[in-house]
Design an enzyme around this catalytic site. Sequence first.
Site, PDB file in Angstrom:
ATOM      1  N   LYS A  26      -7.885   1.602  -2.986  1.00  0.00           N
ATOM      2  CA  LYS A  26      -7.569   1.198  -1.606  1.00  0.00           C
ATOM      3  C   LYS A  26      -7.625   2.413  -0.669  1.00  0.00           C
ATOM      4  CE  LYS A  26      -5.098  -0.857   1.812  1.00  0.00           C
ATOM      5  NZ  LYS A  26      -5.116  -2.075   2.519  1.00  0.00           N
TER       6      LYS A  26
ATOM      7  N   LYS B 151      -1.480   5.304   8.539  1.00  0.00           N
ATOM      8  CA  LYS B 151      -0.711   5.326   7.279  1.00  0.00           C
ATOM      9  C   LYS B 151      -1.649   5.540   6.094  1.00  0.00           C
ATOM     10  CE  LYS B 151       1.618   2.380   4.028  1.00  0.00           C
ATOM     11  NZ  LYS B 151       2.151   1.080   3.627  1.00  0.00           N
TER      12      LYS B 151
ATOM     13  N   THR C 126       0.872  -1.178   0.000  1.00  0.00           N
ATOM     14  CA  THR C 126       0.000   0.000   0.000  1.00  0.00           C
ATOM     15  C   THR C 126       0.902   1.219   0.000  1.00  0.00           C
ATOM     16  OG1 THR C 126      -1.668  -1.162   1.278  1.00  0.00           O
ATOM     17  CG2 THR C 126      -1.806   1.243   1.259  1.00  0.00           C
TER      18      THR C 126
HETATM   19  P1  NAD Z   1       6.045  -5.668   7.259  1.00  0.00           P
HETATM   20  O1  NAD Z   1       6.826  -4.516   7.747  1.00  0.00           O
HETATM   21  O2  NAD Z   1       5.701  -6.778   8.200  1.00  0.00           O
HETATM   22  O3  NAD Z   1       6.782  -6.336   5.989  1.00  0.00           O
HETATM   23  C1  NAD Z   1       7.491  -5.617   5.012  1.00  0.00           C
HETATM   24  C2  NAD Z   1       8.772  -6.387   4.718  1.00  0.00           C
HETATM   25  O4  NAD Z   1       9.476  -5.741   3.648  1.00  0.00           O
HETATM   26  C3  NAD Z   1       9.744  -6.414   5.916  1.00  0.00           C
HETATM   27  O5  NAD Z   1      10.033  -7.753   6.277  1.00  0.00           O
HETATM   28  C4  NAD Z   1      10.980  -5.672   5.394  1.00  0.00           C
HETATM   29  O6  NAD Z   1      12.201  -6.165   5.914  1.00  0.00           O
HETATM   30  C5  NAD Z   1      10.846  -5.910   3.900  1.00  0.00           C
HETATM   31  N1  NAD Z   1      11.645  -4.966   3.110  1.00  0.00           N
HETATM   32  C6  NAD Z   1      11.752  -3.609   3.276  1.00  0.00           C
HETATM   33  N2  NAD Z   1      12.587  -3.100   2.354  1.00  0.00           N
HETATM   34  C7  NAD Z   1      13.003  -4.146   1.590  1.00  0.00           C
HETATM   35  C8  NAD Z   1      13.881  -4.266   0.485  1.00  0.00           C
HETATM   36  N3  NAD Z   1      14.512  -3.200  -0.013  1.00  0.00           N
HETATM   37  N4  NAD Z   1      14.085  -5.497  -0.061  1.00  0.00           N
HETATM   38  C9  NAD Z   1      13.474  -6.593   0.455  1.00  0.00           C
HETATM   39  N5  NAD Z   1      12.637  -6.545   1.523  1.00  0.00           N
HETATM   40  C10 NAD Z   1      12.404  -5.336   2.069  1.00  0.00           C
HETATM   41  O7  NAD Z   1       4.708  -5.057   6.624  1.00  0.00           O
HETATM   42  P2  NAD Z   1       3.352  -5.854   6.275  1.00  0.00           P
HETATM   43  O8  NAD Z   1       2.405  -5.770   7.418  1.00  0.00           O
HETATM   44  O9  NAD Z   1       3.705  -7.178   5.667  1.00  0.00           O
HETATM   45  O10 NAD Z   1       2.755  -4.875   5.160  1.00  0.00           O
HETATM   46  C11 NAD Z   1       3.291  -4.841   3.850  1.00  0.00           C
HETATM   47  C12 NAD Z   1       2.465  -3.906   2.999  1.00  0.00           C
HETATM   48  O11 NAD Z   1       1.108  -4.362   2.983  1.00  0.00           O
HETATM   49  C13 NAD Z   1       2.410  -2.462   3.540  1.00  0.00           C
HETATM   50  O12 NAD Z   1       2.475  -1.587   2.453  1.00  0.00           O
HETATM   51  C14 NAD Z   1       1.081  -2.388   4.267  1.00  0.00           C
HETATM   52  O13 NAD Z   1       0.548  -1.093   4.295  1.00  0.00           O
HETATM   53  C15 NAD Z   1       0.236  -3.326   3.418  1.00  0.00           C
HETATM   54  N6  NAD Z   1      -0.895  -3.937   4.123  1.00  0.00           N
HETATM   55  C16 NAD Z   1      -0.721  -4.464   5.366  1.00  0.00           C
HETATM   56  C17 NAD Z   1      -1.805  -5.040   6.028  1.00  0.00           C
HETATM   57  C18 NAD Z   1      -1.635  -5.640   7.420  1.00  0.00           C
HETATM   58  O14 NAD Z   1      -2.664  -5.902   8.055  1.00  0.00           O
HETATM   59  N7  NAD Z   1      -0.427  -5.868   7.897  1.00  0.00           N
HETATM   60  C19 NAD Z   1      -3.053  -5.077   5.408  1.00  0.00           C
HETATM   61  C20 NAD Z   1      -3.189  -4.574   4.120  1.00  0.00           C
HETATM   62  C21 NAD Z   1      -2.098  -3.999   3.483  1.00  0.00           C
END
Ligand code: NAD
Length: 296
Positions: free
Chosen positions: A171, A246, A96
């Site tokens: 979204k 966010k 997102t």
């Molecule tokens: P998270 O922080 O748990 O996971 C993100 C991962 O990306 C981390 O493990 C991080 O180390 C990795 N990362 C960052 N930079 C990187 C790079 N350069 N190369 C490789 N890996 C890298 O976040 P999440 O909860 O999994 O959310 C991910 C996305 O999904 C976000 O944009 C969030 O807004 C969206 N989202 C989350 C939810 C939720 O409930 N958690 C729901 C809908 C959407």
Amino acid sequence: MAEIGFIGLGNMGRPMASRLIAAGHAVRGFDVAPPAREAAGAVGIPLAADLGAAVDGAEAVFTMLPAGEDVRAVYCDAGGLLEAADPDTLLVDSSTIDLETARSVHKEASAGGFAMLDAPVSGGVGGAEAGTLTFMVGGGEEAVARGEPLMAAMGRNIVHAGGPGNGQAAKMCNNMVLGVSMIAVSEAFALAERVGLDAQTLFDIVSTASGQCWSLTSYCPVPGPVPSSPANRDYRAGFTAAMMLKDLRLARGAAQANGANAPLGSHAASLYEQYCADGEGGSDFSGIIRMLRSGG
Ligand code: NAD
């Protein structure tokens, strides 16, 4: 079966990659953070040593990253996706992120000869684990047709919202409605308490009247009426207040940048800023009723 690179194996990416594997695809995952790699390895996701190895020969690459700057870096930095992947690879960003970054990365991908989709999801970690996410998809028809069977392994609804960036636009608009409606429903319960109207009675009436909405009937912010809602487990997330903040900030930024008038969306962002500043960023977003009850 397809060969798929999966970049970003956090709370969402890990279960999404697992669903792809369960559907028979060959996944190679990569994450910069060692704990994320360990957790992914522990649930059987094959790991690549670096981004290049994850995307080498892949038919599609999914990214699931925290924010726009991470997506830009993974796509556009030296050695990033646009350099490391073959232009036949379908690129799908399910993070997102802000609309501006989404559209500019689409442009660069397209200039490099890639088909790309922005495909953010709703449904949270539970939906990712169950394979019941909703994908809101922006991009060309042909790219959507290529990505659909892969997204179907992770989601139940795949909605084509239009051209580049429109998945992010959908979204952001949805979550602005959600943030505002949660505050409205919370205010109604707080007012009812003050004026001596029982919460269950209010629920029974509003859930069949014109105030009916998802924040009330599926995610009720007071314990009792909807037993599965986070209010019944001391507002354990669920969908965290920090995530809601966010998304409301993304909507506020897009409204400002595009001359849209969104005073309630903007005020909802301010209220969630206050709630998160109180140390509640990790609790469920419906817990904001506690701040509203006490007058902030
Ligand atoms: P998270 O922080 O748990 O996971 C993100 C991962 O990306 C981390 O493990 C991080 O180390 C990795 N990362 C960052 N930079 C990187 C790079 N350069 N190369 C490789 N890996 C890298 O976040 P999440 O909860 O999994 O959310 C991910 C996305 O999904 C976000 O944009 C969030 O807004 C969206 N989202 C989350 C939810 C939720 O409930 N958690 C729901 C809908 C959407």
